[in-house]
Design an enzyme around this catalytic site. Structure first.
Site, short mmCIF file in Angstrom:
data_model
loop_
_atom_site.label_atom_id
_atom_site.label_comp_id
_atom_site.label_asym_id
_atom_site.label_seq_id
_atom_site.Cartn_x
_atom_site.Cartn_y
_atom_site.Cartn_z
N ASP A 144 34.92 10.49 63.14
CA ASP A 144 35.84 9.58 62.47
C ASP A 144 35.83 8.23 63.16
O ASP A 144 35.57 8.13 64.37
CB ASP A 144 37.26 10.14 62.48
CG ASP A 144 37.41 11.39 61.62
OD1 ASP A 144 36.54 11.63 60.78
OD2 ASP A 144 38.41 12.10 61.81
N ARG A 145 36.19 7.21 62.42
CA ARG A 145 36.17 5.85 62.95
C ARG A 145 37.00 5.72 64.23
O ARG A 145 36.59 5.07 65.19
CB ARG A 145 36.68 4.87 61.89
CG ARG A 145 36.63 3.41 62.32
CD ARG A 145 37.01 2.50 61.17
NE ARG A 145 36.95 1.11 61.56
CZ ARG A 145 37.18 0.08 60.74
NH1 ARG A 145 37.48 0.33 59.48
NH2 ARG A 145 37.11 -1.16 61.18
#
Length: 324
Positions: A144-145
């Site tokens: 995930d970012r």
């Protein structure tokens, strides 16, 4: 303007030895740089992509020598945005390990792994810009970012295939560090909860626990107990989207700093009292054994300064209760 948008001509491309084994959507994504994935999925769904003159399913894996027909594509011209010097430096500083087939990065929090969904570029595009000698590097998996830590990047298609096989067979040991809301009671706990992935009208991905979901297994082990939170190690047996975050919330211990599945009041308290301004989820270690190799490979990514400072602030406030 619309009249200036011309479709590209149909073309036939042949699958090389290095490309063999890829799923057809991934093959097209690699071949059609800059084409939105939504368009790639659309032409597959409508049967416009042909392999050896026949229709194929979206799960088809290409074979060496396959003749793939790519239909005319009508896309708007896009302005390519190159990563700035700061992004290139962050990627260069993130390298933990490199050999002739593999790169391991300590992905910085806040950097998406690839461009798209409004992002001009991500880590993989920045890596290709920083290392023009590696134009064909590919992500092995995703983070995930806002998640930091170990990220595998293959420099050769053969390595990509080998690592994907390990992931499919659940032969890759992936361990994360996470700070959870509440004091953990007891020891190690295995969470088996199937996960369903939804995409909202806004395009945002949301995942929930549901009987119709894909089997998902996470193992939570406490490492340090604080008065109001617990540092745990999470082993992901399966690797579903947002798995650690959703499983943590499912058992009543959401991850600190999680804006999507977390506790808003707890997040605010952690931000104000201890300076936590991001998701406290870090891919700490990766361990796997490649075929025909005498020893397994193990990689460790240290916590970044921001997360180390949060733990130091908890200790300074005398919040530590017990170390497991």
């Amino acid at each position: 303007m619309e009249q200036n948008i011309r479709p590209s001509p149909a073309r036939i491309v042949e699958v090389s030895t290095e490309e063999e084994g890829q799923r057809i959507d991934n093959f097209l994504t690699a071949r059609l740089k800059g084409v939105p994935k939504t368009l790639i999925y659309r032409i597959l769904r409508k049967g416009e992509v042909r392999v050896n003159k026949g229709r194929i399913r979206h799960s088809y894996r290409v074979r060496r020598g396959d003749q793939v027909r790519i239909p005319p594509l009508r896309t708007s011209p896009t302005k390519l945005v190159s990563p700035g010097a700061q992004a290139l430096d962050r990627v260069a500083d993130a390298v933990l390990y490199e050999d002739e087939r593999l790169l391991v990065l300590n992905k910085p929090a806040g950097m998406a792994v690839h461009g798209g969904s409004g992002l001009s570029y991500g880590l993989i595009e920045a890596l290709r810009a920083a290392r023009p000698d590696l134009p064909s590097v590919e992500l092995v998996h995703r983070l995930d970012r806002e998640t930091s830590g170990c990220l595998l990047v293959a420099k050769r298609r053969s390595m990509l295939r080998a690592l994907h096989e390990l992931i499919r067979e659940q032969d890759m040991d992936k361990r994360y560090l996470a700070l959870l809301r509440g004091r953990w009671e007891g020891g190690e706990r295995t969470v088996e909860a199937p996960l369903v992935k939804n995409v909202l009208a806004s395009g945002e991905r949301m995942v929930r626990v549901g009987e119709a979901g894909k089997p998902s297994v996470s193992v939570f082990a406490p490492r340090v107990r604080y008065r109001d939170c617990t540092l745990v190690e999470i082993t992901l047996v399966s690797g579903r989207t947002h798995q650690a975050r959703v499983h943590a919330a499912h058992i009543g211990h959401p991850i600190a700093g999680d804006p999507k599945y977390g506790d808003e009041a707890f997040n605010a308290r952690m931000r104000e009292a201890y300076g936590l301004r991001r998701l406290f989820l870090h891919a700490a270690t990766l361990r796997f054994q490649l075929p025909n190799q005498p020893r397994p490979l193990e990689f460790r990514a240290p916590l970044d300064n921001a997360l180390q400072q949060v733990l130091a602030a908890l200790d300074a406030a005398e919040q530590r209760v017990e170390e497991a």
